[in-house]
Design an enzyme around this catalytic site. Structure first.
Site, PDB file in Angstrom:
ATOM      1  N   ARG A  18      29.287  40.189  60.482  1.00 52.81           N
ATOM      2  CA  ARG A  18      29.733  39.098  61.024  1.00 52.81           C
ATOM      3  C   ARG A  18      31.275  39.598  62.167  1.00 52.81           C
ATOM      4  NH1 ARG A  18      31.219  38.361  55.217  1.00 52.81           N
ATOM      5  NH2 ARG A  18      29.539  37.686  54.580  1.00 52.81           N
ATOM      6  N   CYS A  41      26.989  41.131  36.815  1.00 54.08           N
ATOM      7  CA  CYS A  41      28.473  40.492  35.820  1.00 54.08           C
ATOM      8  C   CYS A  41      27.973  39.433  35.172  1.00 54.08           C
ATOM      9  CB  CYS A  41      29.725  40.315  36.452  1.00 54.08           C
ATOM     10  SG  CYS A  41      30.267  41.396  37.755  1.00 54.08           S
ATOM     11  N   ASN A 305      33.323  44.611  45.738  1.00 50.17           N
ATOM     12  CA  ASN A 305      33.487  43.314  46.927  1.00 50.17           C
ATOM     13  C   ASN A 305      34.679  43.573  48.010  1.00 50.17           C
ATOM     14  OD1 ASN A 305      30.838  41.160  46.437  1.00 50.17           O
ATOM     15  ND2 ASN A 305      31.579  41.594  44.245  1.00 50.17           N
ATOM     16  N   TYR A 426      55.308  24.795  34.567  1.00 50.67           N
ATOM     17  CA  TYR A 426      54.863  24.348  33.210  1.00 50.67           C
ATOM     18  C   TYR A 426      54.624  22.791  32.582  1.00 50.67           C
ATOM     19  CZ  TYR A 426      57.089  22.169  28.996  1.00 50.67           C
ATOM     20  OH  TYR A 426      56.988  21.366  27.861  1.00 50.67           O
ATOM     21  N   TRP A 434      58.499  28.323  27.272  1.00 50.29           N
ATOM     22  CA  TRP A 434      58.836  29.571  27.934  1.00 50.29           C
ATOM     23  C   TRP A 434      57.181  29.750  27.976  1.00 50.29           C
ATOM     24  CZ3 TRP A 434      63.178  32.419  29.300  1.00 50.29           C
ATOM     25  CH2 TRP A 434      63.593  31.272  29.555  1.00 50.29           C
ATOM     26  N   ARG A 442      61.536  38.441  28.554  1.00 48.43           N
ATOM     27  CA  ARG A 442      62.920  38.321  27.872  1.00 48.43           C
ATOM     28  C   ARG A 442      62.234  39.692  26.654  1.00 48.43           C
ATOM     29  NH1 ARG A 442      63.302  32.423  26.103  1.00 48.43           N
ATOM     30  NH2 ARG A 442      64.265  33.513  24.524  1.00 48.43           N
TER      31      ARG A 442
END
Ligand SMILES: Cc1cc2nc3c(=O)[nH]c(=O)nc-3n(C[C@H](O)[C@H](O)[C@H](O)COP(=O)(O)OP(=O)(O)OC[C@H]3O[C@@H](n4cnc5c(N)ncnc54)[C@H](O)[C@@H]3O)c2cc1C
Length: 451
Positions: A18, A41, A305, A426, A434, A442
């Site tokens: 490229r 994989c 990769n 969320y 949470w 936390r």
């Protein structure tokens, strides 16, 4: 010139092409196998029948590379590297023809070779590795040829557990024999225990703390059982997933620098240290662990990769670097997802770091939303500073890729306290209000404050 025609090597070749057209840069690549740019994989999913056929795992064929003016020479093994002379000796495996070819710039992308213990019976028919597409085909042929339905997988790393799933899908009774105390040694043992329990719940026989001593064969010479230090396990087919070592025999003979894990050592531009015109990437190199500051050997396609991209850019006259890794990996066995990033407790101890750890139970979706599945998150943070050191997750759908949040936080050097305020998305179908990562942050942050 590129040695190795898969992820790292052909990414490098394609990127260099490229950057520079055929008039400016001639590219020759050697691959000793039958396939180029293939996804090892995907082998467990092909063997398990989820992916229809071998060809789907091939990203780019030799012909497609040649159409892009990359002279890819298949079934041709590089047998010697002459660094001083700037040339390699190659051998066409089908004809035996040997030639020397000169290079101006060299890319070593020879990958890794699977560990194969030197025990009686290891080469018997019915014993299979799963490193290459040829291995995958041989295993499928073996499964088709045998009447029996008992499989033993040796090794309980991610390849072992993925192959256990593949064989379950094929209708086999599966035993996984593992040298360590728990499967998935890339996790801490308490998290590995969760994997063990789940796999047992899938009717997989889990054998821990057992070293394989022998493959027993029948009158026909074929594998019939696996003998270990603890017992014997009947097997119509045996699959090996014991890990890999960097394939650096050429580099070693040529005197190139290798690290303590046997991988090539490079600088951040993936240039082999001390060699201006030689690059190396993928499973044959060691990488810098950004969390511990140490060199490690981590054989993953995601790194290969990226290495190839960096090498191709540099070999093509541009500039790119690969800064290192935080050790992120995901896998699954049936519906159980397993993820990790950063340091385990033992890695932190080895690096001389003091740490606190916190483990929480949560769910993948709001508890009231259909399909909410349990998830365990373990978070490790440096004592006093609260810097995030590592995260491990075991759970059902939606668990694994949450580790990417932690990978970003590790890369950014965030503390667990900073993580508690992350503005994560969320809605009930995606997470509890949470998110499990926030709950773990936390709890870790509270543990840091307690000292
Ligand atoms: C079953 C399995 C599942 C996996 N799953 C995942 C996953 O889910 N996620 C992930 O990130 N990674 C996974 N991996 C790892 C990933 O496949 C490898 O990290 C990746 O293929 C490495 O690419 P590479 O180019 O460095 O090496 P390789 O893919 O090993 O390619 C090296 C090539 O070099 C050739 N070669 C070596 N020496 C010579 C020589 N002297 N002359 C000519 N050719 C030579 C080899 O034949 C080989 O084709 C998996 C691997 C396996 C086996």
């Amino acid at each position: 010139m590129v040695i190795g025609g898969d992820a790292a090597g052909m990414s490098a070749a394609s990127q260099a092409r490229r950057m520079r057209g055929p008039d400016e840069l001639e590219i020759v690549a050697f691959e000793r196998g039958h396939f180029s740019s293939y996804s090892a994989c995907g082998i467990p999913y092909w063997v398990g029948g989820e992916v229809a056929g071998r060809d789907e795992l091939i990203a780019r064929t030799p012909e497609e590379h040649r159409e892009r003016s990359i002279d890819l020479r298949m079934r041709t093994e590089v047998t010697e590297l002459d660094v001083a002379g700037g040339r390699v000796r190659s051998r066409e495996l089908d004809t035996g023809t040997e030639v020397w070819t000169s290079y101006d710039k060299l890319v070593i992308a020879t990958g890794a070779r699977p560990v194969r213990p030197r025990i009686p019976g290891i080469d018997a028919p019915g014993v299979h590795g799963v490193q290459t597409l040829d291995d995958g085909q041989a295993l499928l042929d073996s499964l088709a040829a045998t009447q029996g339905r008992r499989a033993v997988v040796v090794g309980a790393g991610y390849i072992g557990v993925e192959m256990a799933e593949a064989l379950i899908r094929r209708g086999y009774e599966v035993t996984v024999v593992n040298r360590g105390p728990e499967p998935m040694s890339t996790l801490d043992p308490d998290m590995g225990r969760l994997v063990h329990e789940s796999m047992t719940g899938m009717d997989i026989t889990m054998v821990d703390d057992a070293e394989v001593t022998k493959i027993l064969t029948g009158d026909d010479g074929r594998a019939r059982a696996v003998a270990t230090t603890s017992d014997e396990y009947p097997a119509d087919v045996v699959v090996l997933g014991i890990g890999v070592r960097p394939e650096t025999s050429l580099a070693r003979s040529a005197g190139l620098p290798l690290g303590e894990h046997g991988g090539l050592l490079t600088d951040l531009a993936m240039r082999v240290r001390g060699h201006e015109n030689i690059w190396a990437g993928g499973d044959c190199v060691e990488v810098l662990d950004l969390v511990s500051g140490r060199e490690r050997h981590i054989a993953l396609g995601t790194h290969a990769n990226k290495h190839g991209q960096v090498i191709g850019t540099n070999a093509g006259g541009g500039y790119a670097t690969f800064p290192g890794v935080v050790g992120t990996a995901v896998s699954k066995v049936c519906d159980l997802e397993i993820a990790r990033t950063g340091l385990r407790e033992k890695d932190a101890r080895r690096a001389g770091l003091q740490y606190v750890s916190a483990t929480i139970e949560s769910t993948s979706r709001a508890g009231y939303y259909p399909g909410a599945a349990p998830m365990t998150v373990k978070m490790i943070a440096e004592r006093r500073t609260g810097r995030l050191l590592g995260v491990q997750i075991v759970g059902r759908e939606g668990a694994a890729k949450r580790v990417d949040i932690a990978a970003v936080a590790l890369t950014a050097g965030m503390t667990v306290d900073q993580m508690t305020a992350l503005d994560l998305g969320y809605a009930p179908p995606f997470s509890p209000v949470w998110d499990p990562i926030l709950v773990a942050a936390r709890k870790s942050s509270a543990a840091v404050r307690r000292g």
